[in-house]
Design a protein around this motif. Structure first.
Motif, PDB file in Angstrom:
ATOM      1  N   TRP A  74      45.369  50.670 -57.822  1.00 54.57           N
ATOM      2  CA  TRP A  74      46.767  50.617 -58.264  1.00 54.57           C
ATOM      3  C   TRP A  74      47.094  49.317 -58.987  1.00 54.57           C
ATOM      4  O   TRP A  74      47.983  49.280 -59.840  1.00 54.57           O
ATOM      5  N   MET A 134      46.619  49.814 -62.711  1.00 56.00           N
ATOM      6  CA  MET A 134      47.653  50.634 -63.339  1.00 56.00           C
ATOM      7  C   MET A 134      49.027  49.973 -63.334  1.00 56.00           C
ATOM      8  O   MET A 134      49.893  50.335 -64.139  1.00 56.00           O
ATOM      9  N   CYS A 147      50.747  48.844 -66.551  1.00 53.95           N
ATOM     10  CA  CYS A 147      51.517  49.756 -67.405  1.00 53.95           C
ATOM     11  C   CYS A 147      53.021  49.619 -67.181  1.00 53.95           C
ATOM     12  O   CYS A 147      53.817  49.965 -68.057  1.00 53.95           O
ATOM     13  N   ALA A 148      53.401  49.151 -66.006  1.00 48.22           N
ATOM     14  CA  ALA A 148      54.821  49.005 -65.672  1.00 48.22           C
ATOM     15  C   ALA A 148      55.322  47.589 -65.899  1.00 48.22           C
ATOM     16  O   ALA A 148      56.493  47.306 -65.640  1.00 48.22           O
ATOM     17  N   ARG A 153      47.691  55.723 -60.593  1.00 47.74           N
ATOM     18  CA  ARG A 153      48.915  55.678 -61.399  1.00 47.74           C
ATOM     19  C   ARG A 153      50.141  55.948 -60.528  1.00 47.74           C
ATOM     20  O   ARG A 153      51.181  55.283 -60.647  1.00 47.74           O
ATOM     21  N   LYS A 154      50.043  56.932 -59.651  1.00 51.03           N
ATOM     22  CA  LYS A 154      51.169  57.277 -58.776  1.00 51.03           C
ATOM     23  C   LYS A 154      51.520  56.117 -57.844  1.00 51.03           C
ATOM     24  O   LYS A 154      52.698  55.792 -57.635  1.00 51.03           O
ATOM     25  N   ALA A 210      50.795  52.919 -58.288  1.00 55.16           N
ATOM     26  CA  ALA A 210      51.335  51.819 -59.083  1.00 55.16           C
ATOM     27  C   ALA A 210      52.815  52.029 -59.376  1.00 55.16           C
ATOM     28  O   ALA A 210      53.602  51.071 -59.390  1.00 55.16           O
ATOM     29  N   ASP A 211      53.200  53.266 -59.585  1.00 55.46           N
ATOM     30  CA  ASP A 211      54.604  53.553 -59.846  1.00 55.46           C
ATOM     31  C   ASP A 211      55.445  53.268 -58.601  1.00 55.46           C
ATOM     32  O   ASP A 211      56.572  52.754 -58.703  1.00 55.46           O
ATOM     33  N   LEU A 267      52.525  56.219 -65.972  1.00 56.94           N
ATOM     34  CA  LEU A 267      52.401  56.307 -64.516  1.00 56.94           C
ATOM     35  C   LEU A 267      52.857  57.646 -63.957  1.00 56.94           C
ATOM     36  O   LEU A 267      52.608  57.935 -62.787  1.00 56.94           O
ATOM     37  N   THR A 268      53.506  58.440 -64.763  1.00 58.92           N
ATOM     38  CA  THR A 268      53.988  59.734 -64.285  1.00 58.92           C
ATOM     39  C   THR A 268      53.215  60.899 -64.889  1.00 58.92           C
ATOM     40  O   THR A 268      53.536  62.067 -64.593  1.00 58.92           O
ATOM     41  N   CYS A 317      47.348  52.649 -70.952  1.00 56.39           N
ATOM     42  CA  CYS A 317      48.793  52.692 -70.741  1.00 56.39           C
ATOM     43  C   CYS A 317      49.492  53.423 -71.871  1.00 56.39           C
ATOM     44  O   CYS A 317      50.717  53.465 -71.935  1.00 56.39           O
TER      45      CYS A 317
END
Length: 261
Positions: free
Chosen positions: A46, A49, A52-53, A221-222, A224-225, A249-250, A260
């Protein structure tokens, strides 16, 4: 003209606008967060990823597989973070999976030791003028009669206790990820973890794999979100730099790597 230039330079020097220090997030954690080489794909962390946010934020991902708070400190990894950490940085701390390994003395950490080690990590951040965030251990996929079970609950409770006692921001990643896995259900949640047969073409696992601890690309990704959501809700300076729920991430299909885009 020269006087104008000197005046502008003086103003820049006073405001510090000429060379702003870019924000950084350090991650102290284990294999659930670490960066992986392409040959290990689809295994993903995570921490990878989370980039990306956090556009414009440097992610110093110091997470490494198989480490508990004890072994992370003993190997000098916390000392290396202490040497690099500076004012304005944010330190994310997530351990527990390996601390609970009673059968592996090089990793095992008692609850009292775990609490002391978390406090030691918080002291490193405080000394550097950085801000720290404690995360409870991320969920394993562990269904019993259709109900996803809490992961490492005694360590999660200890993390909550330390966060409360020290007034440190807490991201209850354990509860958030448990709810995520429960919402997906026993079957669909397999896609978040490493479940591939030998014919699936997973480079890191040519003979297949069944692993309910480590994340696939989609799972990372999940998670990390979830971390992004938690960071955004804090009052830390870094929060304004975080954007949860970005398409990267979604997404519901793999990108084939940590892109990303």
């Amino acid at each position: 003209m020269r006087m104008r230039w000197l005046g502008a330079a003086a103003m820049i020097a006073l405001t510090g606008a000429a060379d702003p220090v870019p924000p950084r997030i350090f991650i102290a954690s284990d294999s659930t967060a670490q960066d992986y080489k392409p040959e290990k794909y689809p295994q993903s962390g995570w921490g990878t990823m989370l980039r990306c946010a956090a556009p414009g934020v440097t992610i110093e991902n110091r997470a490494i597989g198989g480490r508990s708070t004890n072994s992370f400190i003993r190997e000098g990894r916390l000392d290396k973070i202490a040497a690099d950490l500076r004012k304005g940085d944010t330190l994310l701390i997530q351990f527990g999976h390996n601390d609970a390994s009673v059968d592996k003395p090089e990793r095992y950490t008692t609850i009292d030791q775990y609490k002391a080690n978390l406090r030691r990590m918080l002291d490193v951040a405080k000394t550097a003028g950085a801000r720290a965030v404690i995360l409870t251990p991320v969920a394993r996929r562990d269904f019993r009669s259709g109900v996803e079970q809490p992961s490492f609950p005694t360590y999660a409770d200890a993390a909550r206790e330390v966060a409360k006692a020290t007034r440190t921001p807490l991201l209850d990643l354990g509860k958030a990820s448990q709810a995520m896995v429960q919402a997906a259900g026993p079957d669909a949640s397999r896609a978040y973890y490493l479940h591939y047969d030998g014919a699936a073409g997973a480079p890191g696992y040519p003979n297949g794999v069944s692993d309910d601890t480590h994340f696939s690309e989609l799972g990372a990704r999940k998670i990390a979100d979830l971390v992004a959501v938690g960071l955004k809700a804090t009052r830390l300076p870094v929060a304004r730099r975080i954007t949860p729920h970005v398409p990267a991430l979604t997404r519901t299909t793999p990108a084939g790597g940590p892109s990303c885009g």
